[in-house]
Design a protein around this motif. Structure first.
Motif, PDB file in Angstrom:
ATOM      1  N   GLY A  62       0.808  -1.220   0.000  1.00  0.00           N
ATOM      2  CA  GLY A  62       0.000   0.000   0.000  1.00  0.00           C
ATOM      3  C   GLY A  62       0.834   1.260   0.000  1.00  0.00           C
ATOM      4  N   GLY A  84       2.514  -2.963  -4.294  1.00  0.00           N
ATOM      5  CA  GLY A  84       1.132  -3.342  -4.577  1.00  0.00           C
ATOM      6  C   GLY A  84       0.226  -2.752  -3.511  1.00  0.00           C
ATOM      7  N   SER A  85      -1.056  -3.104  -3.510  1.00  0.00           N
ATOM      8  CA  SER A  85      -1.668  -4.074  -4.406  1.00  0.00           C
ATOM      9  C   SER A  85      -1.787  -3.535  -5.818  1.00  0.00           C
ATOM     10  CB  SER A  85      -3.080  -4.435  -3.919  1.00  0.00           C
ATOM     11  OG  SER A  85      -3.027  -5.069  -2.671  1.00  0.00           O
ATOM     12  N   ASN A 110      -7.908   4.431   5.823  1.00  0.00           N
ATOM     13  CA  ASN A 110      -7.849   4.608   4.368  1.00  0.00           C
ATOM     14  C   ASN A 110      -8.965   3.847   3.673  1.00  0.00           C
ATOM     15  OD1 ASN A 110      -6.830   2.416   2.264  1.00  0.00           O
ATOM     16  ND2 ASN A 110      -5.927   1.871   4.249  1.00  0.00           N
ATOM     17  N   MET A 112      -8.636   3.796   0.030  1.00  0.00           N
ATOM     18  CA  MET A 112      -8.040   4.095  -1.269  1.00  0.00           C
ATOM     19  C   MET A 112      -8.762   3.337  -2.390  1.00  0.00           C
ATOM     20  SD  MET A 112      -5.712   6.118  -0.156  1.00  0.00           S
ATOM     21  CE  MET A 112      -4.694   6.484  -1.575  1.00  0.00           C
ATOM     22  N   ASN A 246      -4.472  -7.377   7.415  1.00  0.00           N
ATOM     23  CA  ASN A 246      -4.800  -6.124   6.748  1.00  0.00           C
ATOM     24  C   ASN A 246      -5.421  -5.166   7.778  1.00  0.00           C
ATOM     25  OD1 ASN A 246      -5.446  -4.283   4.583  1.00  0.00           O
ATOM     26  ND2 ASN A 246      -5.414  -6.056   3.213  1.00  0.00           N
ATOM     27  N   THR A 247      -5.957  -4.065   7.306  1.00  0.00           N
ATOM     28  CA  THR A 247      -6.587  -3.066   8.189  1.00  0.00           C
ATOM     29  C   THR A 247      -7.915  -3.597   8.736  1.00  0.00           C
ATOM     30  OG1 THR A 247      -7.686  -2.122   6.278  1.00  0.00           O
ATOM     31  CG2 THR A 247      -5.573  -1.144   6.898  1.00  0.00           C
ATOM     32  N   LEU A 271      -4.536  -1.076  15.888  1.00  0.00           N
ATOM     33  CA  LEU A 271      -4.655  -2.386  15.229  1.00  0.00           C
ATOM     34  C   LEU A 271      -3.697  -3.407  15.843  1.00  0.00           C
ATOM     35  CD1 LEU A 271      -5.795  -4.125  12.843  1.00  0.00           C
ATOM     36  CD2 LEU A 271      -4.065  -3.051  11.366  1.00  0.00           C
ATOM     37  N   GLY A 296       0.478  -5.009  11.526  1.00  0.00           N
ATOM     38  CA  GLY A 296      -0.605  -4.300  12.206  1.00  0.00           C
ATOM     39  C   GLY A 296      -0.080  -3.611  13.451  1.00  0.00           C
ATOM     40  N   VAL A 298       2.827  -2.242  14.212  1.00  0.00           N
ATOM     41  CA  VAL A 298       4.225  -2.383  14.656  1.00  0.00           C
ATOM     42  C   VAL A 298       4.919  -1.015  14.571  1.00  0.00           C
ATOM     43  CG1 VAL A 298       6.483  -3.406  14.157  1.00  0.00           C
ATOM     44  CG2 VAL A 298       4.412  -4.798  13.968  1.00  0.00           C
ATOM     45  N   GLN A 316       5.883  -6.688   9.223  1.00  0.00           N
ATOM     46  CA  GLN A 316       5.825  -5.556   8.289  1.00  0.00           C
ATOM     47  C   GLN A 316       5.189  -4.366   8.991  1.00  0.00           C
ATOM     48  OE1 GLN A 316       3.277  -7.195   5.200  1.00  0.00           O
ATOM     49  NE2 GLN A 316       4.997  -7.445   3.800  1.00  0.00           N
ATOM     50  N   TYR A 318       3.516  -0.149   8.027  1.00  0.00           N
ATOM     51  CA  TYR A 318       3.273   0.990   7.149  1.00  0.00           C
ATOM     52  C   TYR A 318       2.995   2.230   8.003  1.00  0.00           C
ATOM     53  CZ  TYR A 318       1.027   3.824   3.411  1.00  0.00           C
ATOM     54  OH  TYR A 318       0.673   4.809   2.529  1.00  0.00           O
ATOM     55  N   SER A 319       1.924   2.204   8.813  1.00  0.00           N
ATOM     56  CA  SER A 319       1.459   3.422   9.493  1.00  0.00           C
ATOM     57  C   SER A 319       2.524   4.060  10.384  1.00  0.00           C
ATOM     58  CB  SER A 319       0.214   3.113  10.329  1.00  0.00           C
ATOM     59  OG  SER A 319      -0.818   2.633   9.504  1.00  0.00           O
TER      60      SER A 319
HETATM   61  C1  FMN Z   1      -2.870   3.999   2.945  1.00  0.00           C
HETATM   62  C2  FMN Z   1      -2.820   2.508   3.042  1.00  0.00           C
HETATM   63  C3  FMN Z   1      -2.956   1.754   1.885  1.00  0.00           C
HETATM   64  C4  FMN Z   1      -2.910   0.363   1.951  1.00  0.00           C
HETATM   65  N1  FMN Z   1      -3.010  -0.362   0.798  1.00  0.00           N
HETATM   66  C5  FMN Z   1      -2.890  -1.715   0.845  1.00  0.00           C
HETATM   67  C6  FMN Z   1      -2.914  -2.485  -0.340  1.00  0.00           C
HETATM   68  O1  FMN Z   1      -3.008  -1.964  -1.457  1.00  0.00           O
HETATM   69  N2  FMN Z   1      -2.833  -3.834  -0.224  1.00  0.00           N
HETATM   70  C7  FMN Z   1      -2.691  -4.463   0.980  1.00  0.00           C
HETATM   71  O2  FMN Z   1      -2.582  -5.691   1.031  1.00  0.00           O
HETATM   72  N3  FMN Z   1      -2.645  -3.746   2.125  1.00  0.00           N
HETATM   73  C8  FMN Z   1      -2.739  -2.401   2.087  1.00  0.00           C
HETATM   74  N4  FMN Z   1      -2.675  -1.677   3.248  1.00  0.00           N
HETATM   75  C9  FMN Z   1      -2.580  -2.392   4.540  1.00  0.00           C
HETATM   76  C10 FMN Z   1      -1.150  -2.496   5.054  1.00  0.00           C
HETATM   77  O3  FMN Z   1      -0.365  -3.264   4.182  1.00  0.00           O
HETATM   78  C11 FMN Z   1      -1.128  -3.141   6.463  1.00  0.00           C
HETATM   79  O4  FMN Z   1      -1.648  -4.447   6.365  1.00  0.00           O
HETATM   80  C12 FMN Z   1      -1.944  -2.357   7.474  1.00  0.00           C
HETATM   81  O5  FMN Z   1      -1.818  -0.977   7.265  1.00  0.00           O
HETATM   82  C13 FMN Z   1      -1.514  -2.664   8.909  1.00  0.00           C
HETATM   83  O6  FMN Z   1      -0.173  -2.295   9.146  1.00  0.00           O
HETATM   84  P1  FMN Z   1       0.242  -0.925   9.886  1.00  0.00           P
HETATM   85  O7  FMN Z   1      -0.577  -0.842  11.137  1.00  0.00           O
HETATM   86  O8  FMN Z   1       1.702  -1.052  10.150  1.00  0.00           O
HETATM   87  O9  FMN Z   1      -0.077   0.169   8.932  1.00  0.00           O
HETATM   88  C14 FMN Z   1      -2.734  -0.283   3.210  1.00  0.00           C
HETATM   89  C15 FMN Z   1      -2.587   0.495   4.364  1.00  0.00           C
HETATM   90  C16 FMN Z   1      -2.627   1.875   4.307  1.00  0.00           C
HETATM   91  C17 FMN Z   1      -2.467   2.667   5.561  1.00  0.00           C
END
Ligand code: FMN
Length: 357
Positions: A62, A84-85, A110, A112, A246-247, A271, A296, A298, A316, A318-319
Motif C-alpha cells: 500500500g 502493490g496491491s 484509508n 483508497m 490487513n486493516t 490495530l 498491524g 508495529v 511488516q 506501514y502506518s
Molecule cells: C494507505 C494505506 C494503503 C494500503 N493499501 C494496501 C494495499 O493496497 N494492499 C494491501 O494488502 N494492504 C494495504 N494496506 C494495509 C497495510 O499493508 C497493512 O496491512 C496495514 O496498514 C496494517 O499495518 P500498519 O498498522 O503497520 O499500517 C494499506 C494500508 C494503508 C495505511
C-alpha cells in the motif's frame, strides 16, 4: 543514520495525507532521501521459504502501490518490501478524500480502493530493476489485488500471478482489503479453496525452475469459524504462508467520534492488539506449519518481538512510518536485536512462536 524526519515530518503534515504521500514517493524516486541501510546484526538474519532476509522488518503493501521506490525503501533499511496491491488494469480508486491521519491515536484510516497504474507498468518497473547493476539487496514481494469491476476475482489473481511469478521473490493474494466490494468474502471456505487452487495452478503453469512462495493476506475481522476455515484451507491447499493482517473495519473506543464514521480500514497503533491476537490464533490453528508475516501496529522493537513470539516469522509496517519516518526501521532492528539477546535467543527463528511453548 541522520534522521531528517523531525524536519520533513512536520512539513509533510501541513499537506493533506495523500498529497504528503505523493510528495514522499517523488522525493524517494528522485533520490532526495539519502540511503541509510546500516548494518544488520547477525541475529536478525533469517531464512524463510528458502529466502535470506538480512532482517525481518518489511514494508507493508500500500505504500508503494506501483513499485516505484523498491530500491529506495530497501536502502532505508527494510529487509523486504512488498509493492502493490496491483490490479490487472489501471484504476483510479475511490474519490478523495480517502486517506485520514489520526495523529493522537498514531493511526490511519484509508479507503483508497486499489488505486494503481495497473499490472503492466508495475511489471515493467520490476523488469527494469532486474536489469540494473546496482540494485539494493533485499527481498521484493508483489501484492496482488483485483479490479473493482471484475466479476470472477480468480481471473484477476491468475493474471497477476502469471505476469509477476518470474519477477517477484514472493507473491501475495490479497483478499482482505475492506475497500473493494465483495473482496473479503473470498476468505470464506469454499471460495477460498477454489481461488487458491486456481492461483497455485497458474503459478505451476509458469514453468519456473523455482516457484515464488505464495502467501494469503487476511483481515483481522474474522469469526471463529472463518479463522478455522482459513487455517484448514491454507494447510490443505499447499500455499506457503499467511500475512496477518490487513486493516480493520472495527472502530475501537479510542477512535474519536468525528473519525468513527469515515469508511475504510483502520491501521496503526489501535490495530496492534487485534491483529496480534488473530496472528496468535492462526499460528495455533496451523500448528506453526506455515510461516506467517505479522503486520498491524508495529512501531517499536517490542511490538515486532511480540508478533514474533506470537508466531510471526517476519513482520511488516506501514502506518508507523507516517508518524516516525523511516528511522523507525532502524529503531526496531536495534531494539529487536536487544530483546532477542536479553531472552537468550540467538536468532529470530528461535523466538518464532515462543509464547506457544
Ligand atoms: C494507505 C494505506 C494503503 C494500503 N493499501 C494496501 C494495499 O493496497 N494492499 C494491501 O494488502 N494492504 C494495504 N494496506 C494495509 C497495510 O499493508 C497493512 O496491512 C496495514 O496498514 C496494517 O499495518 P500498519 O498498522 O503497520 O499500517 C494499506 C494500508 C494503508 C495505511
Amino acid at each position: 543514520m541522520i534522521d531528517l524526519y523531525p524536519l520533513a515530518g512536520p512539513l509533510l503534515f501541513r499537506f493533506d495525507p495523500e498529497t504528503a504521500h505523493g510528495l514522499t514517493i517523488k522525493a524517494l524516486k528522485s533520490g532526495l532521501v539519502p540511503p541509510a541501510r546500516g548494518k544488520d546484526e547477525p541475529a536478525l538474519h533469517t531464512r524463510v521459504w528458502g529466502l535470506d532476509f538480512t532482517n525481518p522488518v518489511g514494508l507493508a503493501a500500500g505504500f508503494d502501490k506501483n513499485a516505484e521506490v523498491v530500491d529506495a525503501m530497501l536502502n532505508l533499511g527494510f529487509g523486504f518490501v512488498e509493492p502493490g496491491s496491483v490490479t490487472p488494469r489501471p484504476q483510479p480508486g475511490n474519490p478523495r478524500p480517502r486517506l485520514f491521519r489520526l495523529v493522537e491515536q498514531r493511526a490511519v484510516i484509508n479507503r483508497m480502493g486499489f488505486n494503481n497504474e495497473g499490472l503492466e507498468a508495475f511489471a515493467q518497473r520490476l523488469e527494469r530493476r532486474r536489469e540494473k547493476a546496482r540494485r539494493a539487496p533485499g527481498i521484493v514481494g508483489a501484492n496482488l489485488g483485483k479490479n473493482k469491476d471484475t466479476a470472477d476475482a480468480a481471473d484477476d489473481y491468475v493474471i497477476g500471478v502469471r505476469r509477476l511469478a518470474p519477477l517477484a521473490d514472493y507473491l501475495v493474494v490479497n483478499v482482505s482489503s475492506p475497500n473493494t466490494p465483495g473482496l473479503r468474502a473470498l476468505q470464506g471456505r469454499d471460495p477460498l479453496r477454489a481461488l487458491l487452487e486456481r492461483v497455485l495452478e497458474a503459478r505451476a503453469s509458469c514453468g519456473l525452475s523455482r516457484n515464488p512462495p505464495l502467501l494469503l493476506k487476511i483481515a483481522p475481522d474474522l469469526t471463529v469459524e472463518d479463522k478455522s476455515d482459513i487455517a484448514a484451507v491454507a494447510l490443505e491447499s499447499g500455499i506457503d504462508g499467511l500475512i496477518v493482517s490487513n486493516t480493520t473495519i472495527a472502530r475501537p473506543d479510542s477512535i474519536p467520534a468525528a473519525m468513527r464514521s469515515e469508511a475504510g480500514g483502520l491501521s496503526g497503533a489501535p490495530l496492534f492488539e487485534p491483529s496480534t491476537s488473530v496472528l496468535r490464533e492462526i499460528y495455533a490453528l496451523t500448528g506453526g506449519k506455515l510461516p506467517i508475516v505479522g503486520v498491524g501496529g508495529v512501531a517499536t522493537g517490542e511490538d515486532a518481538y511480540a508478533k514474533i513470539r506470537a508466531g510471526a516469522s517476519l513482520v511488516q509496517l506501514y502506518s508507523a512510518m507516517v508518524y516516525a519516518g523511516p528511522a523507525v526501521v532502524h529503531r526496531i532492528r536495534r531494539e529487536l536485536a536487544e530483546l532477542l539477546r536479553r531472552d537468550g535467543f540467538r536468532s529470530v527463528a528461535e523466538a518464532v512462536g515462543a509464547d506457544h511453548r
